[in-house]
Design a protein around this motif. Structure first.
Motif, short mmCIF file in Angstrom:
data_model
loop_
_atom_site.label_atom_id
_atom_site.label_comp_id
_atom_site.label_asym_id
_atom_site.label_seq_id
_atom_site.Cartn_x
_atom_site.Cartn_y
_atom_site.Cartn_z
N UNK A 199 0.84 -1.21 0.00
CA UNK A 199 0.00 0.00 0.00
C UNK A 199 0.87 1.25 0.00
N UNK A 200 0.57 2.22 -0.87
CA UNK A 200 -0.59 2.29 -1.77
C UNK A 200 -0.28 1.87 -3.20
N UNK A 201 0.94 1.34 -3.43
CA UNK A 201 1.40 1.14 -4.81
C UNK A 201 0.69 -0.01 -5.53
N UNK A 202 0.66 -1.19 -4.89
CA UNK A 202 0.17 -2.39 -5.61
C UNK A 202 -1.29 -2.27 -6.06
N UNK A 203 -2.21 -1.75 -5.25
CA UNK A 203 -3.57 -1.58 -5.76
C UNK A 203 -3.62 -0.74 -7.04
N UNK A 204 -2.76 0.28 -7.13
CA UNK A 204 -2.72 1.10 -8.33
C UNK A 204 -2.11 0.35 -9.51
N UNK A 205 -1.06 -0.43 -9.23
CA UNK A 205 -0.46 -1.25 -10.29
C UNK A 205 -1.49 -2.23 -10.84
N UNK A 206 -2.23 -2.87 -9.94
CA UNK A 206 -3.26 -3.83 -10.36
C UNK A 206 -4.37 -3.13 -11.15
N UNK A 207 -4.70 -1.90 -10.75
CA UNK A 207 -5.70 -1.13 -11.49
C UNK A 207 -5.25 -0.90 -12.93
N UNK A 208 -3.99 -0.49 -13.11
CA UNK A 208 -3.48 -0.24 -14.46
C UNK A 208 -3.36 -1.54 -15.26
N UNK A 209 -3.02 -2.65 -14.58
CA UNK A 209 -2.95 -3.95 -15.26
C UNK A 209 -4.32 -4.32 -15.82
N UNK A 210 -5.35 -4.13 -15.00
CA UNK A 210 -6.72 -4.42 -15.46
C UNK A 210 -7.09 -3.56 -16.66
N UNK A 211 -6.72 -2.28 -16.60
CA UNK A 211 -7.05 -1.37 -17.70
C UNK A 211 -6.31 -1.77 -18.97
N UNK A 212 -5.06 -2.15 -18.83
CA UNK A 212 -4.26 -2.54 -20.00
C UNK A 212 -4.78 -3.83 -20.63
N UNK A 213 -5.14 -4.79 -19.78
CA UNK A 213 -5.60 -6.09 -20.29
C UNK A 213 -7.05 -6.05 -20.76
N UNK A 214 -7.85 -5.23 -20.13
CA UNK A 214 -9.27 -5.18 -20.45
C UNK A 214 -10.09 -6.19 -19.67
N UNK A 215 -9.47 -6.81 -18.68
CA UNK A 215 -10.17 -7.76 -17.81
C UNK A 215 -9.40 -7.89 -16.51
N UNK A 216 -10.03 -8.48 -15.51
CA UNK A 216 -9.41 -8.68 -14.21
C UNK A 216 -8.75 -10.06 -14.18
N UNK A 217 -7.42 -10.14 -14.22
CA UNK A 217 -6.74 -11.44 -14.25
C UNK A 217 -6.91 -12.26 -12.97
N UNK A 218 -7.30 -11.60 -11.87
CA UNK A 218 -7.46 -12.32 -10.60
C UNK A 218 -8.49 -13.44 -10.72
N UNK A 219 -9.56 -13.22 -11.47
CA UNK A 219 -10.63 -14.21 -11.56
C UNK A 219 -10.20 -15.50 -12.24
N UNK A 220 -9.07 -15.45 -12.96
CA UNK A 220 -8.57 -16.64 -13.65
C UNK A 220 -7.50 -17.36 -12.83
N UNK A 221 -7.31 -16.92 -11.60
CA UNK A 221 -6.33 -17.56 -10.71
C UNK A 221 -6.75 -18.99 -10.38
N UNK A 222 -5.78 -19.86 -10.11
CA UNK A 222 -6.10 -21.23 -9.70
C UNK A 222 -7.05 -21.30 -8.51
N UNK A 223 -7.01 -20.33 -7.63
CA UNK A 223 -7.87 -20.32 -6.44
C UNK A 223 -9.34 -20.47 -6.81
#
Length: 294
Positions: A199-223
């Motif tokens: 905090x506060x960097x990673x939430x922002x990095x993840x936000x930009x990753x989602x924007x760049x990819x056009x989807x949330x990669x977390x939902x495709x996690x093995x979990x």
């Protein structure tokens, strides 16, 4: 008053610079070009017969790989490398499986090795590469596809779990050093490699990753997908001393997975060292798993 505006300007400039730096870090995660290295390991160095294969994914990415045939075999294992690797990196520790009657398929994920593309999602987009590989072999060598198994390391394992969850024709899966959560592995990678706090960097990095990819990669996690493999054999392998993806990721996945399942935590093994540290037992257990389940 002038001092106030000067300070405000400095603060705004600093914030803009910080946001730009964070934006660049998101690009760093998704573009592994700096990690890309040429193949230096080839099947003929081990006197293993092979065929070069080329195919295109649904989103028009050119993928290159090898098909290692075993005469008359209808059993095929697709083997997937990790982030920043190429097919040669896992070939040398797995090619012996051919001697046990399996066809083997190796390929470079997008943006890595000899394959095309510039973006790696560290999971979801790579499942398109797996899908293209499976379809290519089914179309060109249907006699080899009576039984299909998957083997993946790290990112390759995460992609294998998601793909197998969707394709019920996959008979079994070996998942080695897979992460449990995309968000958590990105945060850990950032801390280990750049000492970036969550905090506060990673939430922002993840936000930009989602924007760049056009989807949330977390939902495709093995979990969120490993439970869908229930009814098909799953072998989870992990290194006890894995610093990038701690072994707790493996125990969490094992708890989420349905039967039949097997867990092996290898003492002394760091990330991508399971085959090296596991030695002959690694070869034996991998061979037995595929022989029994394919």
């Amino acid at each position: 008053m002038n001092i106030f505006f000067i300070i405000l300007g400095i603060v705004v400039a600093f914030c803009c610079a910080a946001v730009y730096w964070i934006y660049k870090q998101s690009a760093h995660v998704l573009s592994p070009a700096y990690k890309k290295h040429p193949l230096i390991v080839f099947p003929d160095q081990f006197k293993v017969p092979f065929e070069n294969i080329n195919f295109t994914t649904a989103d028009k990415i050119k993928i290159k790989g090898w098909f290692i045939p075993y005469p008359g075999s209808a059993k095929t294992i697709f083997l997937m490398h990790g982030w920043g690797q190429n097919r040669g990196d896992i070939f040398k520790s797995t090619y012996y499986l051919r001697d046990w009657g399996f066809n083997l398929v190796y390929f470079d994920f997008r943006a890595m090795g000899e394959s095309g593309g510039n973006v790696s999602s560290i999971g979801y987009l790579e499942t398109r590469d797996i899908e293209a590989a499976v379809e290519y072999i089914k179309n060109t060598r249907p006699q080899a596809c009576e039984s299909i198994g998957l083997y993946g390391i790290s990112m390759g394992a995460a992609a294998a779990v998601y793909y197998a969850a969707k394709d019920k024709n996959i008979k079994c899966v070996v998942s080695e050093a897979a992460y449990f959560s995309y968000n958590r592995v990105v945060a850990r990678w950032a801390w280990i490699n750049k000492r970036v706090p969550y905090f506060p960097v990673i939430p922002m990095v993840l936000f930009f990753i989602k924007r760049r990819l056009g989807f949330d990669p977390e939902q495709y996690s093995p979990a969120y997908n490993v439970a869908a493999l229930a009814g098909r054999p799953l072998f989870i392998i992990h290194g006890r001393q894995d610093n990038l993806v701690p072994a707790v990721n493996a125990t969490k996945l094992f708890k989420k997975a349905g039967e039949p399942k097997e867990l092996w935590i290898i003492p002394g093994a760091k990330h991508n060292q399971c085959a090296e540290i596991g030695g002959e037992e690694y070869k034996y257990r991998l061979t037995q798993f595929f022989t029994k389940n394919l």
